[in-house]
Structures are given as structure tokens and as C-alpha cells.
Scaffold this motif. Structure first.
Motif, PDB file in Angstrom:
ATOM      1  N   LYS A 235       0.833  -1.208   0.000  1.00 48.97           N
ATOM      2  CA  LYS A 235       0.000   0.000   0.000  1.00 48.97           C
ATOM      3  C   LYS A 235       0.866   1.254   0.000  1.00 48.97           C
ATOM      4  CE  LYS A 235      -3.755   2.222   2.621  1.00 48.97           C
ATOM      5  NZ  LYS A 235      -3.095   3.493   2.941  1.00 48.97           N
ATOM      6  N   ALA A 236       1.900   1.263   0.837  1.00 48.65           N
ATOM      7  CA  ALA A 236       2.776   2.432   0.910  1.00 48.65           C
ATOM      8  C   ALA A 236       3.543   2.642  -0.389  1.00 48.65           C
ATOM      9  CB  ALA A 236       3.747   2.285   2.088  1.00 48.65           C
ATOM     10  N   CYS A 237       4.022   1.554  -0.989  1.00 45.30           N
ATOM     11  CA  CYS A 237       4.753   1.670  -2.258  1.00 45.30           C
ATOM     12  C   CYS A 237       3.833   2.137  -3.371  1.00 45.30           C
ATOM     13  CB  CYS A 237       5.391   0.334  -2.621  1.00 45.30           C
ATOM     14  SG  CYS A 237       6.804  -0.128  -1.594  1.00 45.30           S
ATOM     15  N   ALA A 238       2.606   1.612  -3.425  1.00 43.22           N
ATOM     16  CA  ALA A 238       1.662   2.029  -4.450  1.00 43.22           C
ATOM     17  C   ALA A 238       1.323   3.511  -4.296  1.00 43.22           C
ATOM     18  CB  ALA A 238       0.400   1.183  -4.377  1.00 43.22           C
ATOM     19  N   GLU A 239       1.180   3.972  -3.079  1.00 45.99           N
ATOM     20  CA  GLU A 239       0.908   5.390  -2.844  1.00 45.99           C
ATOM     21  C   GLU A 239       2.071   6.256  -3.322  1.00 45.99           C
ATOM     22  OE1 GLU A 239      -1.984   4.931   1.104  1.00 45.99           O
ATOM     23  OE2 GLU A 239       0.164   5.346   1.334  1.00 45.99           O
ATOM     24  N   ALA A 240       3.296   5.785  -3.068  1.00 48.59           N
ATOM     25  CA  ALA A 240       4.465   6.540  -3.512  1.00 48.59           C
ATOM     26  C   ALA A 240       4.518   6.620  -5.031  1.00 48.59           C
ATOM     27  CB  ALA A 240       5.739   5.897  -2.965  1.00 48.59           C
ATOM     28  N   PHE A 241       4.205   5.521  -5.709  1.00 52.45           N
ATOM     29  CA  PHE A 241       4.240   5.531  -7.165  1.00 52.45           C
ATOM     30  C   PHE A 241       3.054   6.280  -7.766  1.00 52.45           C
ATOM     31  CE2 PHE A 241       7.699   2.574  -6.844  1.00 52.45           C
ATOM     32  CZ  PHE A 241       8.424   2.805  -8.005  1.00 52.45           C
ATOM     33  N   ALA A 242       1.927   6.308  -7.082  1.00 49.12           N
ATOM     34  CA  ALA A 242       0.808   7.134  -7.546  1.00 49.12           C
ATOM     35  C   ALA A 242       1.209   8.610  -7.522  1.00 49.12           C
ATOM     36  CB  ALA A 242      -0.416   6.896  -6.672  1.00 49.12           C
ATOM     37  N   GLU A 243       1.936   8.997  -6.490  1.00 48.63           N
ATOM     38  CA  GLU A 243       2.428  10.373  -6.426  1.00 48.63           C
ATOM     39  C   GLU A 243       3.420  10.649  -7.552  1.00 48.63           C
ATOM     40  OE1 GLU A 243       4.343  13.504  -3.158  1.00 48.63           O
ATOM     41  OE2 GLU A 243       4.407  11.349  -2.777  1.00 48.63           O
ATOM     42  N   ALA A 244       4.276   9.665  -7.856  1.00 50.28           N
ATOM     43  CA  ALA A 244       5.227   9.831  -8.962  1.00 50.28           C
ATOM     44  C   ALA A 244       4.496   9.978 -10.289  1.00 50.28           C
ATOM     45  CB  ALA A 244       6.186   8.641  -9.007  1.00 50.28           C
ATOM     46  N   ILE A 245       3.427   9.216 -10.463  1.00 52.14           N
ATOM     47  CA  ILE A 245       2.610   9.343 -11.676  1.00 52.14           C
ATOM     48  C   ILE A 245       2.057  10.753 -11.791  1.00 52.14           C
ATOM     49  CG2 ILE A 245       0.459   8.590 -12.761  1.00 52.14           C
ATOM     50  CD1 ILE A 245       1.044   5.775 -11.525  1.00 52.14           C
ATOM     51  N   ALA A 246       1.561  11.265 -10.682  1.00 50.82           N
ATOM     52  CA  ALA A 246       1.026  12.632 -10.686  1.00 50.82           C
ATOM     53  C   ALA A 246       2.109  13.655 -11.015  1.00 50.82           C
ATOM     54  CB  ALA A 246       0.400  12.948  -9.331  1.00 50.82           C
ATOM     55  N   ASP A 247       3.288  13.463 -10.451  1.00 50.45           N
ATOM     56  CA  ASP A 247       4.397  14.382 -10.746  1.00 50.45           C
ATOM     57  C   ASP A 247       4.734  14.364 -12.232  1.00 50.45           C
ATOM     58  OD1 ASP A 247       4.576  15.034  -8.081  1.00 50.45           O
ATOM     59  OD2 ASP A 247       6.419  13.912  -7.703  1.00 50.45           O
ATOM     60  N   LEU A 248       4.796  13.160 -12.812  1.00 47.52           N
ATOM     61  CA  LEU A 248       5.174  13.044 -14.223  1.00 47.52           C
ATOM     62  C   LEU A 248       4.128  13.640 -15.162  1.00 47.52           C
ATOM     63  CD1 LEU A 248       6.617   9.426 -14.135  1.00 47.52           C
ATOM     64  CD2 LEU A 248       7.909  11.495 -14.682  1.00 47.52           C
ATOM     65  N   CYS A 249       2.904  13.731 -14.701  1.00 51.85           N
ATOM     66  CA  CYS A 249       1.823  14.242 -15.554  1.00 51.85           C
ATOM     67  C   CYS A 249       1.580  15.739 -15.399  1.00 51.85           C
ATOM     68  CB  CYS A 249       0.537  13.468 -15.271  1.00 51.85           C
ATOM     69  SG  CYS A 249       0.587  11.751 -15.868  1.00 51.85           S
ATOM     70  N   GLN A 250       2.397  16.417 -14.604  1.00 49.99           N
ATOM     71  CA  GLN A 250       2.288  17.859 -14.516  1.00 49.99           C
ATOM     72  C   GLN A 250       2.672  18.495 -15.860  1.00 49.99           C
ATOM     73  OE1 GLN A 250       3.551  19.843 -10.670  1.00 49.99           O
ATOM     74  NE2 GLN A 250       4.726  17.947 -10.538  1.00 49.99           N
ATOM     75  N   PRO A 251       2.051  19.599 -16.197  1.00 49.22           N
ATOM     76  CA  PRO A 251       2.415  20.282 -17.444  1.00 49.22           C
ATOM     77  C   PRO A 251       3.893  20.685 -17.515  1.00 49.22           C
ATOM     78  CG  PRO A 251       0.366  21.142 -16.571  1.00 49.22           C
ATOM     79  CD  PRO A 251       0.926  20.262 -15.516  1.00 49.22           C
ATOM     80  N   ASP A 252       4.445  21.030 -16.357  1.00 48.07           N
ATOM     81  CA  ASP A 252       5.856  21.422 -16.294  1.00 48.07           C
ATOM     82  C   ASP A 252       6.506  20.653 -15.157  1.00 48.07           C
ATOM     83  OD1 ASP A 252       8.346  22.556 -16.324  1.00 48.07           O
ATOM     84  OD2 ASP A 252       7.640  24.627 -16.322  1.00 48.07           O
ATOM     85  N   LEU A 253       7.526  19.872 -15.463  1.00 48.59           N
ATOM     86  CA  LEU A 253       8.201  19.051 -14.449  1.00 48.59           C
ATOM     87  C   LEU A 253       9.132  19.858 -13.564  1.00 48.59           C
ATOM     88  CD1 LEU A 253       9.185  15.859 -16.493  1.00 48.59           C
ATOM     89  CD2 LEU A 253       7.178  16.214 -15.054  1.00 48.59           C
ATOM     90  N   TYR A 254       9.422  21.096 -13.958  1.00 46.50           N
ATOM     91  CA  TYR A 254      10.453  21.866 -13.271  1.00 46.50           C
ATOM     92  C   TYR A 254       9.883  23.126 -12.606  1.00 46.50           C
ATOM     93  CZ  TYR A 254      13.245  18.798 -16.187  1.00 46.50           C
ATOM     94  OH  TYR A 254      13.767  17.680 -16.783  1.00 46.50           O
ATOM     95  N   ARG A 255      10.598  23.592 -11.626  1.00 42.41           N
ATOM     96  CA  ARG A 255      10.159  24.803 -10.921  1.00 42.41           C
ATOM     97  C   ARG A 255      10.419  26.039 -11.762  1.00 42.41           C
ATOM     98  NH1 ARG A 255      12.516  23.555  -4.802  1.00 42.41           N
ATOM     99  NH2 ARG A 255      11.353  21.624  -4.501  1.00 42.41           N
TER     100      ARG A 255
END
Length: 253
Positions: A233-253
Motif C-alpha cells: 500500500k505504501a509503495c503504491a501510494e508513492a508511485f501514484a504520487e510519482a505518476i502525478a508528478d510526471l503528468c504535470q504540465p511542467d516538471l520543473y520549478r
């Protein structure tokens, strides 16, 4: 439970036709012995399980549509493993060819994001991803090992690194019918004699026949499905967050 809209292994064209996906997820494993009690395809099975859970969470928590591709069971093997029955070693060039064809197909279909969820420590994707970035500069490819989503030491008594308490517990959670702890060996020590090699100052592939009699590295005897459920569960939550990060319009600050 997954469904046909996130898991291509059970999906059909009726479920995907006309649907827009933000990212593809590629589980990647190996074909190798896992001590005496886990399936040869453990790395492929568990990477797919974590990936599909992460995809379901990404849709629920972040509104992202992800499709999990069928797992790739092509892993690089160490000496001492290759000699064992049905342990298959896949060269870097073979893995690169497969990944290139997958990326080319997805790119042709309009996809622009891919996350590799790796389940086999012998696989290395950084060089492949850098090369593909040259050929597909508009395609974002990332990779991560599912078992490093969160620190294993926070969830297990004696984590090892192959068919150990971690992999066994997670397999007991997802597929209890595939695990019989009565068949398990004690697991090997996994170590080098020298301190510098042991701490990773220099790297070389371990000779598996010298470090384990049963192919396991780490004692699986303390494994439980409850431990596996919490960690998964914890690993899946971490990778769900990574998926969300990768799908941002801009990956950088």
C-alpha cells in the motif's frame, strides 16, 4: 481489484477505444528462481501488482488516467544464476530493443509519458532512457524500483534483497496461492568478503552460486501477508504520487 480501464493484461479494445490516457506504466521484471518457494516470474508479477494499484490510486486521488502495460519478464542475470534451470539472461541490447519498440509504438499513438516500474535489481534503465531521449525528445520516460517506494526497514524485521521477507510478504498479500513457506530455504548471505566491495565502493556482479544455496538472499521465515499489505500500500501510494508528478504540465520549478 483492478479493472479493464487500467490493466492492459485483462483489458480489451472496448474498454480503451475513445478513452484518453495521460501516461503508460510498464512493469518490468525477470525470469529467474526466487528461493525455493516463490515463482520464477515474481519480479514481473509484483511490479505489475504495484503498478496497477498505483494506477488505480492515481485516478482516484489525482484524476489521472494511466494504463498499465503487460509486464516484461526480461531480466539481466548474474553468474551463478544463469546456470540454473530456466533462468533466462537477457542482454542490455535485447532489453533496449524491446523498450525502443514499446516507446516507438506509444509515441506513434500520441502518448508522451511512460513510467517503468522495475521489479528486478539487475535491470538498469538509465542509459536506455538517456538514449531514447535523443530519439524522442518530446517523450518523458522515468523508471523506479517498486520495492524502493518506501524504506523496507520500516516495515520488515529482516529485509534482504531476493526472495526475502519483503518479496515473500508482498507475494503472500497479492497471491497467497503461489507461496508455500514450508518449501523456503533460509536464504544466503549475499555478501562479499572485502569491506569496500560490501559497501559498494566498486561494483561487480555477485556470483550467485557463492552466496546462496537456494538462490534467496535474506530469510523469508518471518514473512506475513499483513506485512506485505502494509508495504505494498505504501509503495503504491508513492508511485501514484510519482505518476502525478510526471503528468504535470511542467516538471520543473
Amino acid at each position: 481489484m483492478t479493472d479493464k480501464t487500467v490493466d492492459l493484461s485483462i483489458s480489451n479494445y472496448a474498454a480503451t477505444r475513445g478513452k484518453t490516457y495521460d501516461i503508460a506504466i510498464l512493469p518490468w521484471g525477470a525470469t529467474e528462481p526466487h528461493n525455493l518457494h516463490l515463482p520464477y516470474l515474481t519480479d514481473a508479477i509484483l511490479s505489475r501488482d504495484i503498478a496497477t494499484d498505483a494506477a488505480m490510486l492515481a485516478r482516484k486521488e489525482y484524476g489521472i488516467n494511466a494504463m498499465v502495460l503487460p509486464p516484461v519478464p526480461l531480466g539481466a542475470q548474474n553468474p551463478g544464476q544463469r546456470e540454473l534451470p530456466f533462468c533466462i539472461h537477457y542482454r542490455h541490447d535485447t532489453q533496449m530493443a524491446v523498450l525502443t519498440d514499446i516507446v516507438a509504438s506509444l509515441h506513434h499513438q500520441g502518448m508522451r509519458r511512460l513510467l517503468i516500474v522495475n521489479g528486478h535489481g539487475g535491470n538498469t534503465f538509465k542509459g536506455m532512457i538517456r538514449d531514447l531521449a535523443v530519439d524522442y525528445p518530446d517523450f518523458i520516460i522515468a523508471s523506479g524500483e517498486w520495492f524502493k517506494g518506501v524504506p523496507a526497514k520500516d516495515y520488515f524485521d529482516r529485509p534482504g534483497d531476493h526472495a526475502d521477507e519483503v518479496e515473500t510478504s508482498v507475494m503472500m498479500h497479492y497471491h497467497p496461492e503461489l507461496v508455500d513457506l514450508n518449501e523456503a530455504g533460509p536464504g544466503g548471505n549475499g555478501g562479499f568478503a572485502g569491506k569496500a566491495l560490501g559497501r559498494g565502493t566498486a561494483w561487480l556482479p555477485r556470483d550467485w552460486s557463492r552466496i546462496s544455496d537456494d538462490t534467496g538472499i535474506g530469510d523469508p521465515s518471518l514473512s506475513t501477508p499483513e506485512k506485505g499489505a502494509r508495504f505494498a500500500k505504501a509503495c503504491a501510494e508513492a508511485f501514484a504520487e510519482a505518476i502525478a508528478d510526471l503528468c504535470q504540465p511542467d516538471l520543473y520549478r
